[in-house]
Design a protein around this motif. Structure first.
Motif, PDB file in Angstrom:
ATOM      1  N   GLN A 175      50.607  25.590  -6.987  1.00 39.15           N
ATOM      2  CA  GLN A 175      50.978  24.260  -6.986  1.00 39.15           C
ATOM      3  C   GLN A 175      50.217  23.505  -6.082  1.00 39.15           C
ATOM      4  N   LEU A 176      49.785  23.850  -4.874  1.00 37.21           N
ATOM      5  CA  LEU A 176      49.038  23.128  -4.025  1.00 37.21           C
ATOM      6  C   LEU A 176      47.642  22.543  -4.582  1.00 37.21           C
ATOM      7  N   ALA A 177      46.939  23.687  -5.462  1.00 41.18           N
ATOM      8  CA  ALA A 177      45.732  23.224  -6.026  1.00 41.18           C
ATOM      9  C   ALA A 177      45.831  22.153  -7.119  1.00 41.18           C
ATOM     10  N   CYS A 178      47.224  22.267  -7.697  1.00 39.91           N
ATOM     11  CA  CYS A 178      47.336  20.903  -8.685  1.00 39.91           C
ATOM     12  C   CYS A 178      47.851  19.709  -7.790  1.00 39.91           C
ATOM     13  N   ALA A 179      48.705  19.839  -7.050  1.00 41.40           N
ATOM     14  CA  ALA A 179      49.493  18.563  -6.366  1.00 41.40           C
ATOM     15  C   ALA A 179      48.787  18.297  -5.039  1.00 41.40           C
ATOM     16  N   GLY A 180      48.300  19.287  -4.058  1.00 41.37           N
ATOM     17  CA  GLY A 180      47.792  18.946  -2.881  1.00 41.37           C
ATOM     18  C   GLY A 180      48.958  18.716  -2.000  1.00 41.37           C
ATOM     19  N   GLU A 181      50.461  18.681  -2.381  1.00 46.06           N
ATOM     20  CA  GLU A 181      51.076  18.387  -1.429  1.00 46.06           C
ATOM     21  C   GLU A 181      52.393  19.214  -2.031  1.00 46.06           C
ATOM     22  N   LEU A 182      53.387  19.580  -1.150  1.00 45.26           N
ATOM     23  CA  LEU A 182      54.510  20.470  -1.708  1.00 45.26           C
ATOM     24  C   LEU A 182      55.519  20.239  -0.537  1.00 45.26           C
ATOM     25  N   SER A 183      56.787  19.676  -0.888  1.00 44.90           N
ATOM     26  CA  SER A 183      57.789  19.924   0.253  1.00 44.90           C
ATOM     27  C   SER A 183      58.430  21.133   0.258  1.00 44.90           C
ATOM     28  N   VAL A 184      59.025  21.245   1.814  1.00 45.98           N
ATOM     29  CA  VAL A 184      59.639  22.733   1.816  1.00 45.98           C
ATOM     30  C   VAL A 184      60.600  23.007   1.165  1.00 45.98           C
ATOM     31  N   GLU A 185      61.315  21.922   0.587  1.00 47.21           N
ATOM     32  CA  GLU A 185      62.442  22.208  -0.234  1.00 47.21           C
ATOM     33  C   GLU A 185      62.035  22.874  -1.669  1.00 47.21           C
ATOM     34  N   ALA A 186      61.083  22.387  -2.085  1.00 43.04           N
ATOM     35  CA  ALA A 186      60.667  22.806  -3.297  1.00 43.04           C
ATOM     36  C   ALA A 186      59.825  23.981  -3.077  1.00 43.04           C
ATOM     37  N   LEU A 187      59.087  24.363  -1.917  1.00 43.58           N
ATOM     38  CA  LEU A 187      58.294  25.751  -1.959  1.00 43.58           C
ATOM     39  C   LEU A 187      59.392  26.710  -1.617  1.00 43.58           C
ATOM     40  N   CYS A 188      60.544  26.409  -1.097  1.00 44.60           N
ATOM     41  CA  CYS A 188      61.768  27.507  -0.874  1.00 44.60           C
ATOM     42  C   CYS A 188      62.068  27.953  -2.299  1.00 44.60           C
ATOM     43  N   ARG A 189      61.949  27.222  -3.274  1.00 39.91           N
ATOM     44  CA  ARG A 189      62.803  27.582  -4.363  1.00 39.91           C
ATOM     45  C   ARG A 189      61.605  28.370  -5.334  1.00 39.91           C
ATOM     46  N   LEU A 190      60.467  28.386  -4.952  1.00 36.82           N
ATOM     47  CA  LEU A 190      59.446  28.908  -5.660  1.00 36.82           C
ATOM     48  C   LEU A 190      59.669  30.498  -5.228  1.00 36.82           C
ATOM     49  N   PRO A 191      59.354  31.846  -6.267  1.00 38.20           N
ATOM     50  CA  PRO A 191      59.309  32.963  -5.871  1.00 38.20           C
ATOM     51  C   PRO A 191      57.962  33.224  -5.116  1.00 38.20           C
ATOM     52  N   CYS A 192      58.357  33.290  -3.969  1.00 39.44           N
ATOM     53  CA  CYS A 192      57.016  33.445  -2.873  1.00 39.44           C
ATOM     54  C   CYS A 192      57.347  34.200  -1.699  1.00 39.44           C
ATOM     55  N   TRP A 193      56.502  34.821  -0.789  1.00 39.44           N
ATOM     56  CA  TRP A 193      56.927  35.377   0.464  1.00 39.44           C
ATOM     57  C   TRP A 193      56.814  34.250   1.286  1.00 39.44           C
ATOM     58  N   LEU A 194      56.246  33.012   1.231  1.00 40.99           N
ATOM     59  CA  LEU A 194      56.130  31.855   2.355  1.00 40.99           C
ATOM     60  C   LEU A 194      57.413  31.633   2.235  1.00 40.99           C
ATOM     61  N   GLY A 195      58.144  31.195   1.320  1.00 41.63           N
ATOM     62  CA  GLY A 195      59.680  30.742   0.900  1.00 41.63           C
ATOM     63  C   GLY A 195      60.585  31.531   1.900  1.00 41.63           C
ATOM     64  N   GLY A 196      60.625  32.834   1.616  1.00 40.46           N
ATOM     65  CA  GLY A 196      61.399  33.762   2.350  1.00 40.46           C
ATOM     66  C   GLY A 196      61.256  33.559   4.055  1.00 40.46           C
ATOM     67  N   ARG A 197      59.909  33.462   4.450  1.00 38.74           N
ATOM     68  CA  ARG A 197      59.884  33.438   5.586  1.00 38.74           C
ATOM     69  C   ARG A 197      60.212  31.967   6.280  1.00 38.74           C
ATOM     70  N   LEU A 198      60.092  30.880   5.519  1.00 43.66           N
ATOM     71  CA  LEU A 198      60.466  29.622   5.992  1.00 43.66           C
ATOM     72  C   LEU A 198      62.128  29.707   6.019  1.00 43.66           C
ATOM     73  N   ARG A 199      62.665  30.299   5.117  1.00 50.45           N
ATOM     74  CA  ARG A 199      64.258  30.281   5.244  1.00 50.45           C
ATOM     75  C   ARG A 199      64.601  31.192   6.227  1.00 50.45           C
ATOM     76  N   ARG A 200      63.910  32.309   6.616  1.00 50.53           N
ATOM     77  CA  ARG A 200      64.359  33.204   7.822  1.00 50.53           C
ATOM     78  C   ARG A 200      64.052  32.185   9.049  1.00 50.53           C
ATOM     79  N   ALA A 201      63.077  31.460   9.362  1.00 48.15           N
ATOM     80  CA  ALA A 201      62.714  30.456  10.314  1.00 48.15           C
ATOM     81  C   ALA A 201      63.653  29.244  10.368  1.00 48.15           C
ATOM     82  N   GLY A 202      64.457  29.053   9.362  1.00 50.13           N
ATOM     83  CA  GLY A 202      65.591  27.936   9.420  1.00 50.13           C
ATOM     84  C   GLY A 202      64.946  26.686   9.290  1.00 50.13           C
ATOM     85  N   ILE A 203      63.574  26.686   8.654  1.00 52.37           N
ATOM     86  CA  ILE A 203      63.046  25.447   8.315  1.00 52.37           C
ATOM     87  C   ILE A 203      63.300  24.748   6.910  1.00 52.37           C
TER      88      ILE A 203
END
Length: 777
Positions: free
Chosen positions: A88-116
């Motif tokens: 997504q970043l390679a295409c758009a260069g920018e991604l909101s935290v809400e959109a990132l957390c909806r993606l199936p990824c390891w980083l989204g889980g980390r953000l949810r656990r951090a409360g971001i």
């Protein structure tokens, strides 16, 4: 834009300049990430910031820098993946935290656990080809647009900082070869002097002018922010010195050089000369020393220990005169005056060794003067131990005095036989005046003696060092020749040359003494023969009485036959037979008297070739009656073809008679009333140079201690003997050049008389010949 143009003194402005500097210096990504995060947090809209670099091998994002860390995501870390976020970043260069957390990824889980749940993720490369994302946690939703603009600004800033910096404005004005390098060591620019150097060395790459370790030197220069060098590099036969100068804040390095070939060559030559001088000074066997004008040691080379027994530090401050021989003090004062005038001087003197003995030194001194006044400020000396040379010269001087003073004749000659030197005794003996040229060797020696000296003598002297012979010297003035005993010595001259010394001793007195000795020996031999005659008187009387008695008997019978001649026709025939027998017996008596006169005759010895067999048989006849009276049989083993010997007839017959009578007496002592025998033999030795006459008896013999004593004068075991027979016999035989020796046998004694053979062409005299004229007794 107004907010971006903050004054240079604000914290945000300082962080921006710091990021610009670090990006231009190509520092590690962790350090650059910390600078980036500090800049992001300096904005009031940003509550927190994270920079995560893309880990291509693991397929996830991981934090860089020393800031806070996000908690790990849920699930199995081994199955974690952030590939969806990366795409997504390679295409758009920018991604909101809400959109990132909806993606199936390891980083989204980390953000949810951090409360971001509010923020933006911006694609940002800290270094080319190394993707990553900047996560900004915003305080409110309105700051999202500002966050996107901030990401674009930071990306442009990083790209601009990594662009090649323009060349230094003063680079072309420098007349020294200068290169400008970027943070990665790539060439940015070079001036005209560097280009000329590059062309002169015929190189294609400018970096080839630098030392081979220039990357490490550049890195050290940038990290330590200080100048590094000068560092040498040899290029195209030139020695270049390079100085690495850092440019703070830009990461660039200015490399400034100069051609130091002549300087380095001079320094190397000077260093080499210094090392060589030090090596020579420390290892030379000569003593190199420095002195004050008044003669005190300033310094000395280590040879002082070997030569004088003092270490250099022990000599410093010591006056030379404290070590000088008292007799050389005046010479040293004179040397100081000569040095002050001429500046150099060479002298020989004696110095005391630490052990107390004195050594001879030869010293070359040079004065070191003050430049402006010319005063002597120091003296440099090179001293050599010449004790062996001085002692050798003294020995040669004494030998020369001995050679000139000796009474022996000393002559020097070369390999060709040319005389080069004669001492005073030789000049006097040969009648040569002082300064007169030496005569030719051919004028002093007979042709045969000269040939023997040059051929046999020189070769033997070169091989064994010495050769001896007896010759006669003929003075060139016509004086009587001199009998001399020569000793030829070989000497090693300079190089491979040899010379020879000929030491000749005048043997005139010895020749006179030998003549007198031979005369005395002849007198003694004649006396011994008279004594022998007295001892053989009975046998001689018997030898003469028998023919005289026969003559009387035959004369009486002849008278009776003459008286009856008228009545007996055969009487005249008997008378004739008697007269014939009378004549034969008279001749026999005359032969006995002739042999006796020949044996007793007195005169000079006459050396001639003799037949040993004939002479031995005459000696047997002289002692035949004595042998028969003692029941001693003389067994003769004398071949007729024996080679002749060279001796005097009478003396040799006397020797044989002495040996036979000695054997007869020994047999009579061992076998007083029983028959015994004596063996008389003659054989030639194996070498064919001598003939040995052997007399073997059956007497009591002698022990080992008496073997040599029996030849001592006046040594005898007989009550009436004089002890001169064997002693005189050995003297006579040795006078012939022979040898008389005794050896023990199983029974009795063996006496061997070995005589030299006569020369070829000499024939032995016939039996019965007694010389040209019998002399008066």
């Amino acid at each position: 834009m107004a907010e971006a143009a903050e004054p240079a003194g604000t914290p945000a402005a300082r962080e921006l300049l710091g990021l610009w500097r670090l990006a231009g210096e190509a520092v590690p990504r962790d350090e650059l990430a910390d600078a980036l995060l500090r800049l992001a947090r300096s904005r009031p809209e940003v509550a927190q910031a994270y920079y995560l670099g893309w880990q291509a091998a693991a397929g996830i994002y991981a934090e860089l820098g020393s800031g806070r860390r996000l908690p790990p995501g849920p699930g199995d870390p081994a199955q974690a993946s952030d590939a969806a976020v990366f795409a997504q970043l390679a295409c758009a260069g920018e991604l909101s935290v809400e959109a990132l957390c909806r993606l199936p990824c390891w980083l989204g889980g980390r953000l949810r656990r951090a409360g971001i749940d509010r923020g933006v993720a911006l694609a940002l490369e800290l270094a080319p080809g190394q993707p990553g994302l900047l996560l900004l946690v915003l305080r409110d939703a309105a700051a999202t647009a500002l966050a996107g603009w901030l990401g674009e600004l930071l990306g442009a800033l990083l790209r601009l900082a990594r662009q090649p910096a323009p060349a230094a404005p003063l680079l072309q004005a420098d007349d020294a070869p200068t290169l400008l390098l970027d943070a990665d060591g790539r060439l940015l620019d070079l001036n005209r002097a560097a280009q000329r150097l590059l062309d002169d060395c015929r190189l294609e790459q400018a970096l080839a002018l630098l030392p081979v370790n220039h990357p490490q030197l550049q890195q050290a220069c940038r990290q330590q922010l200080r100048s590094v060098g000068p560092v040498s590099a040899v290029v195209g036969g030139r020695s270049l010195l390079w100085q690495f100068i850092p440019e703070p804040g830009r990461g660039r390095v200015l490399v400034r050089g100069r051609d130091a070939s002549a300087q380095l060559r001079s320094e190397r030559e000077a260093a080499q000369a210094s090392r060589l001088y030090r090596l020579i000074t420390e290892n030379t066997t000569d003593l190199i020393s420095r002195h004050t004008p008044d003669g005190r040691f300033l310094d000395a080379s280590p040879a002082s220990w070997t030569l004088l027994g003092y270490w250099p530090e022990q000599l410093r401050g010591t006056p030379v005169r404290a070590l000088l021989h008292p007799d050389d003090l005046g010479q040293m004062r004179q040397a100081a005056e000569v040095l002050a005038q001429r500046g150099y001087h060479t002298l020989s003197y004696r110095l005391r060794h630490r052990d107390g003995h004195y050594l001879w030194f030869e010293t070359a001194c040079r004065a070191i003067r003050e430049t402006y006044t010319g005063a002597v400020v120091e003296i440099v000396s090179v001293s050599r131990d010449v004790t062996a040379r001085v002692q050798g010269e003294e020995v040669r001087r004494r030998l020369a005095e001995v050679i000139e003073a000796t009474t022996d004749l000393v002559l020097f000659l070369d390999r060709a036989g040319n005389l080069t030197y004669l001492n005073q005794s030789a000049r006097r003996a040969l009648g040569l005046a002082e300064g007169e040229a030496a005569p030719a060797l051919a004028a002093l020696l007979d042709a045969g003696d000269r040939a023997r000296l040059l051929d046999e003598g020189l070769a033997c002297a070169e091989r064994s060092g010495v050769w001896e012979s007896d010759m006669r010297l003929h003075p060139p003035g016509g004086q009587d020749s001199l009998p001399v005993s020569l000793v030829l010595l070989a000497h090693a001259g300079s190089g491979a040359a040899r010379y020879f010394s000929l030491v000749a001793r005048d043997m005139t007195e010895r020749e006179l003494r030998e003549t007198q000795l031979r005369r005395h020996q002849d007198e003694l031999a004649h006396t011994a023969r008279l004594v022998t005659l007295g001892e053989l008187a009975s046998g001689i009387a018997h030898e003469i009485n028998q023919p005289l008695a026969a003559v009387v008997n035959y004369a009486s019978a002849s008278q009776r036959y003459l008286q009856g001649a008228a009545d007996n026709p055969q009487a005249l025939e008997r008378v004739a037979q008697g007269l014939e027998r009378i004549t034969a017996h008279a001749n026999h008596a005359a032969e006995v008297i002739r042999r006796l006169r020949a044996f007793l005759r007195k005169g000079q010895r006459r050396m001639q070739a003799l037949d040993v067999a004939v002479l031995a048989r005459e000696a047997v006849r002289l002692c035949a009656w004595e042998a028969a009276n003692g029941r001693v049989a003389i067994v003769e083993d004398l071949p007729d073809n024996l080679p002749p010997v060279y001796a005097d007839r009478v003396l040799l017959e006397q020797v044989l008679l002495n040996l036979l009578r000695n054997a007869i007496e020994a047999n009579r002592e061992a076998h007083p009333h029983a028959p015994s025998r004596i063996r008389l033999a003659a054989t030639a030795e194996a070498g064919g140079q001598r003939l040995c006459i052997v007399v073997e008896d059956q007497g009591p013999g002698v022990d080992e201690a008496e073997l040599e004593q029996i030849f001592t004068p006046f040594y005898t075991r007989k009550a009436e003997g004089l002890g001169l027979g064997l002693s005189m016999s050995r003297t006579i035989v040795e006078g012939f050049g022979g040898e008389l020796r005794a050896s023990r046998q199983a029974e009795g004694l063996r006496l061997s008389c070995c005589l030299p053979l006569a020369g070829r062409g000499e024939r032995p005299e016939p039996a019965g010949h007694s010389g040209p004229t019998e002399q008066q007794e």
